[in-house]
Design an enzyme around this catalytic site. Structure first.
Site, PDB file in Angstrom:
ATOM      1  N   SER A 166     -47.577  -0.022 -18.989  1.00 61.85           N
ATOM      2  CA  SER A 166     -46.379   0.440 -18.197  1.00 61.85           C
ATOM      3  C   SER A 166     -46.588   0.639 -16.757  1.00 61.85           C
ATOM      4  CB  SER A 166     -45.802   1.712 -18.923  1.00 61.85           C
ATOM      5  OG  SER A 166     -47.116   2.867 -18.822  1.00 61.85           O
ATOM      6  N   HIS A 188     -43.134  -5.225 -20.757  1.00 63.36           N
ATOM      7  CA  HIS A 188     -43.122  -3.793 -21.026  1.00 63.36           C
ATOM      8  C   HIS A 188     -42.114  -3.544 -21.836  1.00 63.36           C
ATOM      9  CE1 HIS A 188     -42.869   0.264 -18.739  1.00 63.36           C
ATOM     10  NE2 HIS A 188     -43.349   0.358 -20.056  1.00 63.36           N
ATOM     11  N   GLU A 239     -39.052  -5.177 -19.438  1.00 68.51           N
ATOM     12  CA  GLU A 239     -39.614  -5.311 -18.102  1.00 68.51           C
ATOM     13  C   GLU A 239     -40.762  -6.494 -17.924  1.00 68.51           C
ATOM     14  OE1 GLU A 239     -40.027  -1.954 -14.553  1.00 68.51           O
ATOM     15  OE2 GLU A 239     -41.030  -1.791 -16.497  1.00 68.51           O
ATOM     16  N   ASN A 287     -41.052   2.918 -13.680  1.00 68.73           N
ATOM     17  CA  ASN A 287     -41.853   3.915 -13.826  1.00 68.73           C
ATOM     18  C   ASN A 287     -42.372   4.380 -12.332  1.00 68.73           C
ATOM     19  OD1 ASN A 287     -41.753   4.565 -16.575  1.00 68.73           O
ATOM     20  ND2 ASN A 287     -43.724   3.666 -16.753  1.00 68.73           N
TER      21      ASN A 287
END
Ligand code: 3HC
Length: 693
Positions: free
Chosen positions: A409, A430, A442, A480
């Site tokens: 991540s 991801h 992702e 993130n």
């Protein structure tokens, strides 16, 4: 090719809608339907009519692109066609293959009968666009399935599989060849006479109970999270059951007009098209030409690995899971079985589906078991050395054509790829937790990742029903990287005077599925302490990390799993806890911060505007290709309210100048990393939108 073609089978006219790809009911198609119906109705050789579409779509509904233009209201309007069909002196049967959605299903509801293919899906998903069915759906559906069931179906906005639609009374028949079956049925009806049009049927609403409906209303609206359409849908269904049909239709039309001109529809339309645009990556081969992935390997049988395995097995793709020890594999297998069992118990999947999926998932401790797989996804914990070791081994045991993906991540894909001899085939994939539920994927491109590798992942994403978005390789990728600012500011707000209840109330009032602090309690704070330690060491010199989490963990408050974190928990119920307030107040005092009342609006701006600012920096750096891609990430992966269009769309709505001004203030307080993006400042000054960047 005309938008509607006619063939005849004996005395039956078969009218086929032909507006690829999905028979959206734009002006041309509506005009074609009107013309062909008029001809067939006036043709003495024709005794009944079948209306059908393509294998992919009977019709996906109104042409969303036309909304807000004159075309949307140009005659013949959908309602005009429906009145014509409903009042026809010859029976009309809809033959449905693929999807019949929104206005498409509404058109079918005005026909005298509906025959659907077993694989068809029928629904009124307007709510997902911030709308309600505006062509009679809220008036006719209750007449087939009853008031509360109709409201449930329309508010959920989820299409029903043919079998469920048949059981509910929406489809009259299921047939492998719906056109042939519809011709047979139309022939019968031409002899027997037409059934009563749906709009005139009363049996399902005759005993409509106002009190029971009102009692059900809160349950119906439970998941609305600030969306306006669900409540208006309930109003329309109520009107459908308490007023004469023509009045109910007029009521529905007014409600539709109100929503179609509103900001929520604009936002949701943006989300719809942004998701579709995100699938298109310049320079990447079309998914149809991508190398096929027929089998998948997964490294790690933990929560993430198990969830990912389920996703592939659900799509019929065999999965081999690798873990270090047999007992880890067995534990992972049990978790997968429990998850499937829960779905079976809930009635969301049949037992055969569980059996079939479980059959496709095998486990081994031997990497050699991956020799023939086309794609391997590593899903172990976040440790670069471990990942490099795994990728080195994968490089040895897999076929040279196999794609090697990491579910990291935040770690550097290039560094992971450097452990292999095929960096062009290494990519980030991801998934979001729980992987079998969350829609976002992702896709992270390393410096050397080839367009073909990206194309293959985008193609498989469609098969496994995920929403793929391409991200560049940086710490935290698209989502993130932005999230850090949101969670950090939540903590700063606490230090300055807000309470956890206020922060979460504002975030949830904004429409987030869960506030940032409740979220942290859910995921547990003990594990994040280690990551925070590392981050502290690499933070810019002008920045300070808040210490609320550390203080709470010291007090044994690690989140829901310990029964207390930001809140105290009774089961899952969160309860404000004075001890938390005391810990936070002590922290503020030790930092010399004078606590103050913080207005809700300030809390909102400070939580959400940094997302927009960091998103703008990602655009500047090319980490995200388009603002819509960022919105797609946040709506599908982070519970951002779709009716606000995603953070970038929202930022534009509130004004990029205001976002920049907030960033300016936060930079003074928190450090230069928070300073306004230059791109955003330029757009704000020039009065331009993201698309004009
Ligand atoms: N209007 C305009 N364009 C539409 C459309 C619609 N209703 N539905 C799909 N499209 C377009 C897509 O934008 C896409 O265009 P692109 O190729 O240029 O990107 C193309 O058709 C194919 O669509 P998908 O890529 O989404 O194809 P899928 O096979 O994955 O999905 C679908 C097909 C299930 C039909 C999906 O597109 C969908 O859910 N469409 C929207 C359905 C909908 O919401 N209907 C209600 C419309 S509002 C209404 O009817 C109001 C009425 O009550 C008055």
């Amino acid at each position: 090719m005309p938008s509607v073609t006619r063939t005849t089978e004996g005395k039956i006219a078969v009218l086929t809608m032909n507006a690829p790809p999905v028979n959206a009911l734009g002006t041309d198609l509506r005009a074609g339907i009107g013309e062909e119906f008029a001809l067939a109705l006036n043709d003495p050789e024709i005794s009944a009519i079948v209306l059908t579409g393509s294998d992919r779509a009977f019709s996906a509904g109104a042409d969303v692109r036309e909304f807000g233009t004159d075309k949307a209201v140009a005659e013949p309007r959908l309602k005009t066609l429906e009145s014509m069909i409903e009042g026809a002196n010859k029976p009309v049967v809809a033959a449905i293959s693929g999807v019949a959605l929104g206005g498409g299903l509404e058109l079918a509801l005005s026909c005298h009968a509906r025959v659907a293919a077993p694989t068809a899906r029928l629904g009124l998903p307007e709510v997902n666009l911030g709308l309600l069915p505006g062509a009679g759906g809220t008036v006719r559906l209750p007449r087939l399935v009853g008031a509360i069931r109709a409201a449930e179906i329309i508010i959920a906005g989820k299409p029903l599989p043919a079998a469920a639609a048949h059981e509910a009374g929406i489809a009259d028949e299921i047939a492998e060849d719906p056109v042939a079956a519809a011709v047979t049925l139309a022939t019968e009806l031409a002899i027997k006479g037409k059934p009563t049009p749906v709009i005139e049927r009363e049996d399902k609403i005759a005993d409509f109970d106002t009190d029971a409906f009102e009692a059900a209303r809160p349950g119906l609206l439970k998941k609305s999270r600030g969306a306006l359409a669900p409540a208006r849908i309930a109003d329309c269904v109520f009107a459908a059951c308490t007023r004469p049909p023509q009045e109910a239709l007029a009521f529905e039309e007014e409600a539709f007009k109100e929503l179609v001109t509103g900001s929520q529809h604009r936002a949701l339309k943006h989300v719809f098209f942004a998701e579709r645009q995100a699938r298109k990556v310049p320079g990447v081969p079309d998914p149809k030409e991508a190398a096929e992935i027929a089998s998948v390997g997964i490294i790690g049988s933990g929560l993430m690995g198990g969830g990912i395995a389920m996703v592939f097995a659900n799509a019929g793709i065999p999965v081999t899971i690798i873990d270090v020890a047999e007992d880890s594999l067995a534990k992972g297998r049990r978790m997968i079985e429990t998850n499937y069992q829960r779905s079976v118990d809930r009635g969301s999947i049949p037992q055969e589906k569980m059996d079939r999926s479980l059959y496709l998932i095998t486990g081994t401790t031997d990497y050699e078991g991956l020799g023939e797989t086309d794609l391997v996804i590593e899903a172990v914990f976040e440790n670069m050395e471990l990942k490099q070791d795994i990728f080195g081994r994968l490089d040895q045991v897999t076929r040279p054509e196999a794609i090697l993906a990491s579910n990291t991540s935040s770690l550097d894909i290039d560094q992971i790829a450097s452990a292999t001899s095929r960096p062009e085939k290494v990519i980030g994939a991801h998934f979001f937790s729980p992987a079998n539920v969350m829609k976002l994927l992702e896709v992270v491109k390393g410096t050397k990742t080839s367009p073909e590798t990206i194309g293959a992942i985008f193609a498989i994403a469609q098969r496994i029903a995920k929403v793929p978005v391409l991200a560049g390789n940086c710490d935290g990728f698209i989502g993130n990287r932005m999230l850090q600012y949101y969670t950090a500011e939540a903590e700063y707000l606490l230090e300055e005077g807000a309470t956890p209840e206020q922060v979460d109330r504002v975030a949830e009032g904004f429409g987030m599925a869960m506030g940032p602090l409740a979220m942290r309690d859910l995921s547990g704070m003990d594990t994040s302490i280690r990551i925070r330690e590392i981050r502290r060491k690499t933070m810019p010199a002008d920045e300070r990390m808040a210490e609320v989490v550390e203080r709470l963990v010291e007090a044994g408050r690690i989140g829901q799993k310990s029964g207390k974190g930001y809140y105290r928990y009774e089961g899952r119920k969160r309860i404000p806890d004075p001890e938390t307030t005391r810990i936070i107040e002590e922290l503020s005092a030790s930092l010399g911060i004078e606590r103050r009342e913080i207005p809700d609006e300030e809390v909102r701006d400070r939580l959400f505007m940094p997302l927009v600012n960091e998103g703008a920096k990602e655009l500047e750096e090319g980490i995200a290709l388009r603002a819509g891609d960022i919105d797609t990430v946040w709506v599908n992966g982070y519970g951002f309210p779709a009716h606000r269009g995603g953070p970038m769309f929202w930022g534009q709505e509130v004004g990029l100048d205001r976002v920049a001004a907030t960033a300016e203030r936060l930079a003074e307080k928190n450090g230069q990393r928070w300073a306004p993006s230059q791109l955003m400042v330029r757009l704000a000054t020039e009065g331009k939108s993201w698309d004009q960047a």
